[in-house]
Design a protein around this motif. Structure first.
Motif, PDB file in Angstrom:
ATOM      1  N   MET A   1      37.383 -18.490  21.819  1.00 19.09           N
ATOM      2  CA  MET A   1      36.700 -17.637  20.373  1.00 19.09           C
ATOM      3  C   MET A   1      36.493 -16.584  20.340  1.00 19.09           C
ATOM      4  SD  MET A   1      33.104 -19.826  21.833  1.00 19.09           S
ATOM      5  CE  MET A   1      33.206 -20.815  22.562  1.00 19.09           C
ATOM      6  N   LEU A   2      36.859 -15.885  21.517  1.00 25.71           N
ATOM      7  CA  LEU A   2      37.150 -14.781  20.743  1.00 25.71           C
ATOM      8  C   LEU A   2      38.947 -14.023  19.687  1.00 25.71           C
ATOM      9  CD1 LEU A   2      36.734 -11.278  21.002  1.00 25.71           C
ATOM     10  CD2 LEU A   2      38.355 -11.425  22.577  1.00 25.71           C
ATOM     11  N   TYR A   3      39.330 -14.859  20.220  1.00 22.65           N
ATOM     12  CA  TYR A   3      41.201 -14.556  19.247  1.00 22.65           C
ATOM     13  C   TYR A   3      40.779 -16.126  17.910  1.00 22.65           C
ATOM     14  CZ  TYR A   3      42.453 -19.663  17.727  1.00 22.65           C
ATOM     15  OH  TYR A   3      43.261 -20.546  16.731  1.00 22.65           O
ATOM     16  N   LYS A   4      39.759 -16.279  17.380  1.00 18.50           N
ATOM     17  CA  LYS A   4      39.022 -16.607  16.437  1.00 18.50           C
ATOM     18  C   LYS A   4      38.302 -15.307  15.617  1.00 18.50           C
ATOM     19  CE  LYS A   4      39.641 -21.198  15.629  1.00 18.50           C
ATOM     20  NZ  LYS A   4      40.650 -21.465  13.883  1.00 18.50           N
ATOM     21  N   LEU A   5      37.643 -14.787  15.878  1.00 21.03           N
ATOM     22  CA  LEU A   5      37.066 -13.217  15.830  1.00 21.03           C
ATOM     23  C   LEU A   5      38.050 -12.502  14.808  1.00 21.03           C
ATOM     24  CD1 LEU A   5      34.253 -12.017  15.211  1.00 21.03           C
ATOM     25  CD2 LEU A   5      34.585 -11.300  17.159  1.00 21.03           C
ATOM     26  N   ILE A   6      38.759 -11.856  16.288  1.00 22.05           N
ATOM     27  CA  ILE A   6      40.564 -11.172  16.018  1.00 22.05           C
ATOM     28  C   ILE A   6      41.249 -11.363  15.065  1.00 22.05           C
ATOM     29  CG2 ILE A   6      42.649 -10.455  17.149  1.00 22.05           C
ATOM     30  CD1 ILE A   6      41.322  -9.979  19.651  1.00 22.05           C
ATOM     31  N   TYR A   7      41.432 -12.882  14.765  1.00 23.19           N
ATOM     32  CA  TYR A   7      42.712 -13.283  13.663  1.00 23.19           C
ATOM     33  C   TYR A   7      41.312 -13.133  12.225  1.00 23.19           C
ATOM     34  CZ  TYR A   7      45.241 -16.992  11.087  1.00 23.19           C
ATOM     35  OH  TYR A   7      46.409 -16.760  10.205  1.00 23.19           O
ATOM     36  N   PHE A   8      39.993 -13.536  12.060  1.00 20.94           N
ATOM     37  CA  PHE A   8      39.574 -13.374  11.303  1.00 20.94           C
ATOM     38  C   PHE A   8      40.358 -11.924  10.223  1.00 20.94           C
ATOM     39  CE2 PHE A   8      35.761 -12.012   8.357  1.00 20.94           C
ATOM     40  CZ  PHE A   8      35.292 -13.089   7.909  1.00 20.94           C
ATOM     41  N   HIS A  10      42.811 -10.638  10.252  1.00 17.66           N
ATOM     42  CA  HIS A  10      44.447 -10.800   9.821  1.00 17.66           C
ATOM     43  C   HIS A  10      44.966 -10.666   8.766  1.00 17.66           C
ATOM     44  CE1 HIS A  10      43.964 -15.662   8.858  1.00 17.66           C
ATOM     45  NE2 HIS A  10      45.959 -14.869   7.905  1.00 17.66           N
ATOM     46  N   THR A  11      44.351 -11.232   7.594  1.00 11.73           N
ATOM     47  CA  THR A  11      44.461 -10.843   6.224  1.00 11.73           C
ATOM     48  C   THR A  11      44.399  -8.792   5.864  1.00 11.73           C
ATOM     49  OG1 THR A  11      42.369 -10.783   5.744  1.00 11.73           O
ATOM     50  CG2 THR A  11      43.811 -12.348   5.231  1.00 11.73           C
ATOM     51  N   GLU A  12      43.222  -8.201   6.591  1.00 11.10           N
ATOM     52  CA  GLU A  12      43.531  -7.072   6.069  1.00 11.10           C
ATOM     53  C   GLU A  12      44.822  -6.253   7.219  1.00 11.10           C
ATOM     54  OE1 GLU A  12      39.744  -4.355   6.722  1.00 11.10           O
ATOM     55  OE2 GLU A  12      39.066  -7.073   6.326  1.00 11.10           O
ATOM     56  N   TYR A  13      45.231  -6.723   8.617  1.00 11.48           N
ATOM     57  CA  TYR A  13      45.673  -6.049   9.734  1.00 11.48           C
ATOM     58  C   TYR A  13      46.650  -7.526  10.059  1.00 11.48           C
ATOM     59  CZ  TYR A  13      42.259  -2.885   9.951  1.00 11.48           C
ATOM     60  OH  TYR A  13      40.871  -1.652  10.015  1.00 11.48           O
ATOM     61  N   SER A  14      47.983  -7.128   9.656  1.00  7.24           N
ATOM     62  CA  SER A  14      48.889  -8.874   9.025  1.00  7.24           C
ATOM     63  C   SER A  14      49.300  -8.131  10.671  1.00  7.24           C
ATOM     64  CB  SER A  14      49.965  -8.160   8.519  1.00  7.24           C
ATOM     65  OG  SER A  14      50.462  -7.134   9.064  1.00  7.24           O
ATOM     66  N   TRP A  15      49.309  -7.685  11.529  1.00  5.65           N
ATOM     67  CA  TRP A  15      49.570  -7.485  13.234  1.00  5.65           C
ATOM     68  C   TRP A  15      49.349  -8.832  13.927  1.00  5.65           C
ATOM     69  CZ3 TRP A  15      46.970  -6.153  17.297  1.00  5.65           C
ATOM     70  CH2 TRP A  15      46.209  -4.991  16.361  1.00  5.65           C
ATOM     71  N   LEU A  16      47.476  -8.935  12.831  1.00  9.60           N
ATOM     72  CA  LEU A  16      46.813  -9.686  13.981  1.00  9.60           C
ATOM     73  C   LEU A  16      47.387 -11.336  13.897  1.00  9.60           C
ATOM     74  CD1 LEU A  16      43.785  -8.436  13.806  1.00  9.60           C
ATOM     75  CD2 LEU A  16      45.061  -7.794  15.289  1.00  9.60           C
ATOM     76  N   ASN A  17      48.400 -11.728  13.032  1.00 11.83           N
ATOM     77  CA  ASN A  17      48.936 -12.486  13.308  1.00 11.83           C
ATOM     78  C   ASN A  17      49.508 -13.481  14.017  1.00 11.83           C
ATOM     79  OD1 ASN A  17      48.830 -14.166  10.673  1.00 11.83           O
ATOM     80  ND2 ASN A  17      50.261 -12.925   9.657  1.00 11.83           N
ATOM     81  N   VAL A  18      49.465 -12.444  15.061  1.00  9.83           N
ATOM     82  CA  VAL A  18      50.648 -12.713  16.020  1.00  9.83           C
ATOM     83  C   VAL A  18      49.329 -13.992  16.918  1.00  9.83           C
ATOM     84  CG1 VAL A  18      50.071 -11.349  17.672  1.00  9.83           C
ATOM     85  CG2 VAL A  18      51.260 -11.435  18.388  1.00  9.83           C
ATOM     86  N   PHE A  19      48.110 -13.587  16.800  1.00  6.99           N
ATOM     87  CA  PHE A  19      46.599 -14.689  17.851  1.00  6.99           C
ATOM     88  C   PHE A  19      46.853 -15.945  17.215  1.00  6.99           C
ATOM     89  CE2 PHE A  19      45.519  -9.569  18.947  1.00  6.99           C
ATOM     90  CZ  PHE A  19      45.377 -10.097  20.120  1.00  6.99           C
ATOM     91  N   HIS A  20      47.873 -15.935  15.879  1.00  5.06           N
ATOM     92  CA  HIS A  20      47.857 -17.220  15.605  1.00  5.06           C
ATOM     93  C   HIS A  20      49.005 -17.997  16.464  1.00  5.06           C
ATOM     94  CE1 HIS A  20      47.257 -20.281  13.001  1.00  5.06           C
ATOM     95  NE2 HIS A  20      47.887 -20.966  12.681  1.00  5.06           N
TER      96      HIS A  20
END
Ligand code: 57M
Length: 359
Positions: A1-8, A10-20
């Motif tokens: 669930m946390l990953y969903k929040l972090i991934y939310f 990802h449009t602002e911080y593209s490196w968060l894409n990695v969680f996908h």
């Protein structure tokens, strides 16, 4: 669930894409569960000791086991907590497969907990009666079987290893097959859990193998290339397998010879049931016989010993079953039996992974 929040974000911080990426979350999952059980392990063992959750050693076992009297047990609570928390953090909450695994974990965890609790409080040294334990296991597995049977997205074909296109649709027979796999694996892991680290290491190896199978089955292109069944969404099971392997590794830190804690039925029953469920969800049911070959051999040693004992009126094939006791009684030091059984488990896992190419 946390990953969903972090991934939310990802449009602002593209490196968060990695969680996908499932591969990233599977590794993260393994490390999180490992860290959780490593860090909390000492605290849990101390708590179990204070609460007198201690193992009673039977008199009819190998004499060397008497020195283990009083070892804290029910360490499975640590494994399950690390596992559930990790899946809650890095698992996909919208995946039906993740929820099925959670149901199996909690239902078999409760059965194991009740069994251990009855033993430890002294209400009965044998725990739950064999009939009630077995009926509860069958009921929990039946719920899973029916859920899968009626779930429109799940196909009822049985994938035959080594054969490219052999996958018969077994229809309603899939229900008893699912029950058999889950209940048998749960009990086989339980029977194997009789020496320090003997069950948990092959469990880790098996989850490691299924992490790979789950990733491959959930990837359309790779599944087609390898001629294995593609199961949409099953890649999420890699994250689950990573969590189970990581939680097990952290537990092994304390359960390795000489063990500071045993997992108890609250650990062995759900771990086996989760493994069986993962094999079903990834559509790699039959290969479980090879991946978990050690558990199969341990369970068969008990079945043959009991049948032979009854038929011959008291004669034995093994000095004692399950077969790990046979080698102990032959004079092998406990760590030698354990490590040799681990080697067998690793070889079997490698062979099972090689079947991906042998078809
Ligand atoms: C559990 N549990 C261990 C610990 C662990 C039908 C029959 C074959 C059943 C079988 C049985 O009860 N198996 C299931 C095996 C027990 O460990 C506890 O149980 C949990 C798992 N459920 O987490 O809490 C003992 O195992 C040792 N141990 C370690 N290190 C570990 O990390 O050393 C466990 C974990 C612990 C400790 O000594 O006390 C167990 O073995 O009880 N029964 C048996 O396995 C018995 N076999 C038997 O009766 N064989 C007969 C035949 C005719 C079936 C025979 O060959 O003649 C043996 N177990 C014991 N003594 N303790 C033999 C007698």
């Amino acid at each position: 669930m946390l990953y969903k929040l972090i991934y939310f974000f990802h449009t602002e911080y593209s490196w968060l894409n990695v969680f996908h990426y499932i591969t990233f979350r599977a590794i993260l999952s393994t490390l999180t569960a490992l860290l959780f059980s490593l860090v909390c392990g000492r605290w849990v063992i101390n708590k179990l000791r204070i609460m007198h959750v201690k193992q009673y050693i039977r008199n009819d076992g190998p004499a060397s086991h008497k020195s283990k009297e009083g070892t804290p047990t029910m360490g499975g609570c640590l494994i399950l907590s690390a596992f559930i928390l990790t899946v809650a953090l890095w698992g996909e909450p919208a995946s039906i497969y993740v929820w099925i695994v959670m149901f199996v974990t909690l239902s078999f965890g409760c059965i194991g907990f009740a069994d251990d609790y009855i033993k430890i409080t002294g209400k009965s040294s044998n725990g739950l009666s064999a009939v009630s334990k077995f009926s509860m296991q069958v009921l929990a597995a039946l719920i899973i079987a029916l859920a899968l049977y009626y779930y429109p997205g799940f196909d009822l074909q049985l994938n035959i290893p080594f054969f490219k296109s052999a996958a018969p649709d077994i229809g309603m027979l899939y229900i008893p097959l699912v029950v058999l796999i889950i209940v048998a694996t749960s009990n086989a892991v339980n029977l194997t859990d009789g020496l320090d680290g003997l069950a948990i290491s092959p469990v880790i190896v098996a989850f490691g193998s299924y992490l790979i199978f789950a990733y491959l089955s959930g990837h359309f292109k790779i599944a087609a290339y390898l001629h294995i069944p593609y199961v949409a969404g099953t890649g999420e099971i890699s994250v689950v397998c990573g969590a189970a392997a990581g939680a097990g590794l952290g537990f092994l830190w304390y359960n390795s010879f000489p063990a500071e804690v045993f997992m108890g039925d609250v650990g062995s029953l759900p771990l086996g049931a989760i493994l069986g469920t993962v094999a079903i969800l990834t559509k790699q049911e039959l290969i479980l016989i090879l991946v978990g070959g050690l558990f199969v051999v341990e369970a068969l040693s008990v079945i043959f010993q009991v049948i032979y004992f009854k038929v011959t009126g008291g004669k034995r094939i093994f000095k004692m079953a399950p077969v790990h006791h046979h080698f102990e009684l032959k004079g092998w030091p406990e760590p030698k039996v354990i490590v040799r059984f681990w080697i067998i488990a690793i070889v079997l896992a490698l062979l099972s992974i090689s079947t991906l190419k042998l078809r």
